[in-house]
Write an enzyme that holds these catalytic residues in place. Structure first.
Site: not given
Ligand code: GLU
Length: 424
Positions: A114
């Site tokens: 993240k």
């Molecule tokens: N931000 C989204 C999540 O928390 C998507 C992450 C992604 O598609 O890599 O799942």
């Protein structure tokens, strides 16, 4: 049925510790060895960068940016980038770990990561956002990569920012690399169906859980807290399947209509009203706290972390909670909800539709091919349903909640892969 589970080991309202307390319970169920436990609990890489950005008034502001790779045991790490004033390292660490578990629950070949920048996108111009996004992408040179670490949208970011990231990374490489980021605009190689994918997965999880609970979606009512990409799509798709959405909310407040809120009208209103529901005429105003406590069948928290806590969990009346947001329920609240017999389809399962279609986007980019929206939806629905069934079965086998079962499924997969790959 009420589940009895060991008390969480730690819960101080810190999202990483909140994640760890569930991890610890699942690790106990699995009898995870201490060595593997230590590997899985520690993020594999933590990058902090300072990003000086020229603002529109000529001043230079320095922003702090993070990228935390929790694990790449299953494959290249995957996860969104959050632009928000509340971004801090503990939150990003928790969100990165949740991505590892999420990818493992839906069985896609990615690890978890993240990113985040502490900033207020609501107060920044498009030019400032672009310079910040490009500075961040450049600073992550050597971290991001189509086979290394693949960012995506999260709170405060969307297709526009992903396009800048793709472009900035491609400039540095001297060639277009569209598979380095997902959630791009469709013209740049974004996947059809990606925009609604997270909300769609929330709807599929809600339908699967309603079936187990013998709630008929046509007679069911629901409340959706948060009306961003995830909440608005979840509300719209649930309504399309016959469920009455009694209330919605966003940062401006909560809106209730006992006949059901017309979600298409609310989406239209939000668009014409600068992205806010403020003054929405199709419903009466209620307090933001009240929406969580409404007497509905299904509650979808789709905003931020820690909204269902030990303080309000005892007053929740919904029979089923489907977590569109990451980490909306504190670990102390879990015990209260379990005791009341309220089911939670946990974040790492319920909102995994987004990363699933991100995976499809990456596959399409790697193939140089485009799938129809129908194919994307069919395949992601199948993955979500299979994941739900696996988690449900695991919850029966271990006599545990769906949340702990989802952690068990995820940790089992990652730990077994780790053992096969081996350490040194
Ligand atoms: N931000 C989204 C999540 O928390 C998507 C992450 C992604 O598609 O890599 O799942």
């Amino acid at each position: 049925m009420a589940y009895i589970e060991p008390a969480p080991i730690k819960d101080k309202g810190n999202p990483f510790e909140s994640m760890m307390s569930r991890f610890n319970i699942a690790a106990q169920h699995l009898g995870l060895s201490e060595q593997v436990y230590n590997v899985l609990k520690t993020p594999s890489k933590q990058v902090i960068v300072s990003l000086p950005v020229t603002m529109d008034n000529g001043s230079i502001r320095v922003f702090e940016g993070y990228r935390i790779i929790h694990s790449n045991i299953l494959g290249p790490s995957k996860g969104g980038v959050r632009f928000d004033l509340d971004v801090n390292i503990d939150e990003v660490k928790a969100l990165a770990a949740w991505m590892t578990w999420k990818c493992a629950v839906v069985d896609i070949p990615f690890g978890g990561a993240k990113g985040g920048i502490t900033c207020n996108p609501r107060e920044m111009s498009a030019g400032e956002m672009e310079r910040l996004t490009r500075a961040y992408t450049l600073a992550m040179n050597g971290v991001f990569g189509e086979d290394r670490d693949i960012p995506a949208p999260d709170m405060g970011t969307g297709p526009r920012e992903m396009a800048w990231m793709m472009d900035q990374y491609s400039r540095a490489q001297g060639t277009t690399v569209n598979s380095v980021v997902t959630g791009k605009p469709v013209v740049l190689g974004g996947s059809l169906g990606r925009e609604e994918a997270t909300g769609r997965g929330v709807m599929i999880s809600a339908m699967a859980a309603m079936e187990k609970l013998q709630i008929n979606p046509f007679n069911a009512t629901c409340a959706v807290q948060g009306f961003g990409n995830v909440g608005s799509w979840a509300a719209r798709l649930l309504q399309e399947r016959g469920t009455k959405v009694l209330a919605i909310s966003d940062i401006s407040g909560a809106y209730y209509n006992e006949e059901g809120v017309d979600i298409s009208k609310a989406i239209e209103f939000r668009k014409e009203n600068g992205g806010s529901l403020e003054g929405f005429p199709g419903a009466e105003s209620i307090s933001s706290e009240e929406i969580l406590l409404l007497d509905v069948d299904v509650l979808v928290p789709a905003a931020v972390e820690d909204v269902i806590t030990e303080d309000n969990a005892k007053d929740i009346k919904a029979k089923l909670i489907v977590e569109g947001a990451n980490g909306p329920t504190s670990s102390k609240a879990d015990a209260i909800l379990n005791e009341k017999g309220i089911w939670s389809v946990p974040d790492i399962l319920a909102n995994a539709g987004g990363v699933t279609v991100s995976y499809f986007e990456w596959v399409q980019n790697r193939l140089g091919y485009k799938w129809t929206k129908d194919r994307v939806n069919r395949r992601s629905d199948r993955i979500m349903k299979t994941a739900f069934d696996r988690v449900y079965k695991t919850s029966q086998k271990y006599n545990t909640s769906l949340r702990i079962a989802a952690y068990i499924v995820a940790i089992d997969k990652v730990s077994k892969t780790y053992e096969y790959r081996g350490g040194y």
